[in-house]
Design an enzyme around this catalytic site. Structure first.
Site, PDB file in Angstrom:
ATOM      1  N   LYS A 247       0.820  -1.222   0.000  1.00 13.50           N
ATOM      2  CA  LYS A 247       0.000   0.000   0.000  1.00 13.50           C
ATOM      3  C   LYS A 247       0.851   1.269   0.000  1.00 13.50           C
ATOM      4  CE  LYS A 247      -4.316  -1.940   1.207  1.00 13.50           C
ATOM      5  NZ  LYS A 247      -5.206  -2.365   2.254  1.00 13.50           N
TER       6      LYS A 247
ATOM      7  N   ARG B 149      -3.359 -10.295   4.977  1.00 12.00           N
ATOM      8  CA  ARG B 149      -3.828 -10.316   3.580  1.00 12.00           C
ATOM      9  C   ARG B 149      -2.714  -9.752   2.715  1.00 12.00           C
ATOM     10  NH1 ARG B 149      -6.163  -6.906  -0.084  1.00 12.00           N
ATOM     11  NH2 ARG B 149      -7.929  -7.690  -1.290  1.00 12.00           N
TER      12      ARG B 149
HETATM   13  N1  HH2 Z   1      -7.381  -3.857   0.886  1.00 13.64           N
HETATM   14  C1  HH2 Z   1      -7.784  -3.834  -0.418  1.00 13.64           C
HETATM   15  C2  HH2 Z   1      -8.935  -4.522  -0.808  1.00 13.64           C
HETATM   16  N2  HH2 Z   1      -9.638  -5.242   0.075  1.00 13.64           N
HETATM   17  N3  HH2 Z   1      -9.960  -6.045   2.270  1.00 13.64           N
HETATM   18  C3  HH2 Z   1      -9.583  -6.098   3.545  1.00 13.64           C
HETATM   19  N4  HH2 Z   1     -10.280  -6.825   4.426  1.00 13.64           N
HETATM   20  N5  HH2 Z   1      -8.480  -5.420   3.988  1.00 13.64           N
HETATM   21  C4  HH2 Z   1      -7.707  -4.659   3.161  1.00 13.64           C
HETATM   22  O1  HH2 Z   1      -6.718  -4.042   3.640  1.00 13.64           O
HETATM   23  C5  HH2 Z   1      -8.088  -4.579   1.787  1.00 13.64           C
HETATM   24  C6  HH2 Z   1      -9.247  -5.297   1.369  1.00 13.64           C
HETATM   25  C7  HH2 Z   1      -6.977  -3.067  -1.414  1.00 13.64           C
HETATM   26  O2  HH2 Z   1      -5.965  -3.879  -1.930  1.00 13.64           O
HETATM   27  P1  HH2 Z   1      -6.090  -4.669  -3.314  1.00 13.64           P
HETATM   28  O3  HH2 Z   1      -7.211  -5.657  -3.245  1.00 13.64           O
HETATM   29  O4  HH2 Z   1      -4.802  -5.234  -3.678  1.00 13.64           O
HETATM   30  O5  HH2 Z   1      -6.374  -3.494  -4.334  1.00 13.64           O
HETATM   31  P2  HH2 Z   1      -7.669  -3.031  -5.143  1.00 13.64           P
HETATM   32  O6  HH2 Z   1      -8.707  -2.595  -4.180  1.00 13.64           O
HETATM   33  O7  HH2 Z   1      -7.131  -1.884  -5.973  1.00 13.64           O
HETATM   34  O8  HH2 Z   1      -8.136  -4.178  -5.973  1.00 13.64           O
END
Ligand code: HH2
Length: 404
Positions: A343, A377
């Site tokens: 992040k 995660r």
């Molecule tokens: N972060 C993201 C998405 N979902 N869910 C939980 N529970 N906790 C998190 O920190 C979290 C999440 C963002 O990361 P990512 O899925 O890699 O990115 P994007 O939302 O751009 O798909």
């Protein structure tokens, strides 16, 4: 020379171990364990009558309480206070407060609950097809079937690539897999349920069939959640923290575990000047409300997992403080999930682009598990599994037999 040294006694087990080593009689052990464990409990918005009684009772119990100036000159109706003492002091305090007037009984119950919750390390996650214990840290691999996710957008949009990546993460040691089809990165635009399902279905269908680990779906849309659970997903990851009543109904109806994530605002605007009274306390309050609402809606409390939502409506300072104080969320008695992986707060500290944040991600992840996160995660599963297994072994969390 007596070789004096300060002992690090953070958990009950640390105190028990230290006391046993000096050969204390079995009878004396429980009382010394309570005396050897110091705790500070903060309470917010306490009426001045209750705050005064709490201060007196904590002093009477042998501990102390930090109270503001406004408490003695009656200039404030509600105050924040911090109770300070050993577990023995708290035990006496809880007993005394129970029979005091006004809201003292409620304070007694709340203090007793958080002290007991804080001790809890082990949880059983009851998925439809199996139970998973959190007696070691669980690694949740991230799979984004999206064109625009901040770190891997477009890489796994084709079902074949996504499926192969999911299988690879299992080979690398993932305990859980989180599949998402809508990016929630800052400034992202929402997509329709139809579009989300069009991306998700072909991937999910194959993965739930082929993989031997529980698969969650990262969605805040009840329609998507229900269809995913029908197809065989094991749990839900809701970045909007079950604020939608319909989503609560789905979780209750399917009786599956669900992640309540905290987000301030929505992805489109959340990074525009986020503000908190006190970031950790505010998020704790949010979790308490969301858990209570879900339970009222028929959800089994033991099915809920909490996540403070790194990067969701938080400044760099907020994200660092959440990680530094992550252990305080143990007051809830629910497993903690954390997702610092790749992040932007890492980019800001190290001045590195998204594909160069592995070391920063590992550091944040390991520190978070040391503070009590049960699930991490992450995007880089192989490296994280190695780091986490090592950290689990050092912290004595790994229940597997390690040879001498
Ligand atoms: N972060 C993201 C998405 N979902 N869910 C939980 N529970 N906790 C998190 O920190 C979290 C999440 C963002 O990361 P990512 O899925 O890699 O990115 P994007 O939302 O751009 O798909």
């Amino acid at each position: 020379m007596f070789n004096a040294h300060v002992l690090e006694l953070a958990q009950e087990a640390d105190v028990q171990d230290a006391i046993e080593r000096v050969g204390v009689q079995t009878r004396g052990r429980p009382i010394l364990t309570r005396k050897g464990l110091f705790r500070a409990v903060k309470l917010q918005d306490v009426g001045f009558r209750e705050a005064n009684i709490a201060k007196q009772e904590m002093l009477g119990a042998g501990g102390d309480a930090a109270t503001p100036k406004g408490l003695v000159d009656f200039s404030k109706e509600k105050v924040d206070i911090i109770l300070l003492g050993t577990m023995l002091h708290f035990r006496r305090f809880v007993a005394k407060m129970r029979s005091q007037a006004f809201l003292c009984e409620a304070i007694s119950s709340e203090v007793e609950a958080v002290l007991s919750n804080y001790q809890r390390r082990s949880f059983t996650l009851r998925f439809p097809s199996r139970n998973v214990e959190t007696n070691r840290t669980l690694v949740m691999g991230v799979l984004n079937v999206t064109p625009d996710s901040f770190s891997d957008g477009g890489r796994y949009l084709q079902p074949e690539q996504a499926i192969e990546r999911g299988e690879q993460m299992v080979r690398e040691g993932a305990d859980l897999l989180d599949v998402g089809a809508e990016s929630t990165r800052p400034r992202s635009e929402p997509i329709t349920h139809e579009e989300e399902w069009r991306r998700l279905e072909p991937v999910l269908k194959v993965l739930v069939d082929r993989l031997d680990i529980p698969v969650s779906v990262d969605t805040y849309k009840p329609d998507t959640a229900a269809k995913a659970l029908d197809l065989g997903a094991s749990f839900l990851n809701d970045v909007t923290g079950l604020r939608n009543e319909e989503m609560v109904r789905v979780v209750a109806g399917y009786d599956v575990p669900a992640v309540i994530m905290h987000m301030q605002g929505d992805p489109k605007t959340m990074q525009v000047d986020p503000k908190y009274r006190e970031v950790v306390a505010d998020i704790l309050r949010f979790f308490r409300e969301r858990v209570a609402d879900a339970v009222r809606g028929g959800v089994d409390e033991e099915k809920l997992i909490v996540d403070p939502g790194i990067g969701f409506g938080k400044t760099l300072g907020h994200n660092l403080e959440i990680l530094r104080r992550l252990g305080e969320f143990r007051s809830l008695g629910r497993p903690i999930l954390i997702g610092p992986s790749r992040k932007s707060f890492i980019g800001k500290v190290l001045d590195l682009e998204v594909d160069e944040r592995l070391e920063g991600s590992l550091t944040a992840t390991v520190l978070a598990m040391a503070k009590g996160a049960s699930i991490v995660r992450v995007h880089e599963v192989r490296e994280t599994v190695r780091a986490i297994r090592m950290a689990d072994a050092i912290l004595g969390l790994d229940s597997r037999e390690l040879s001498a």
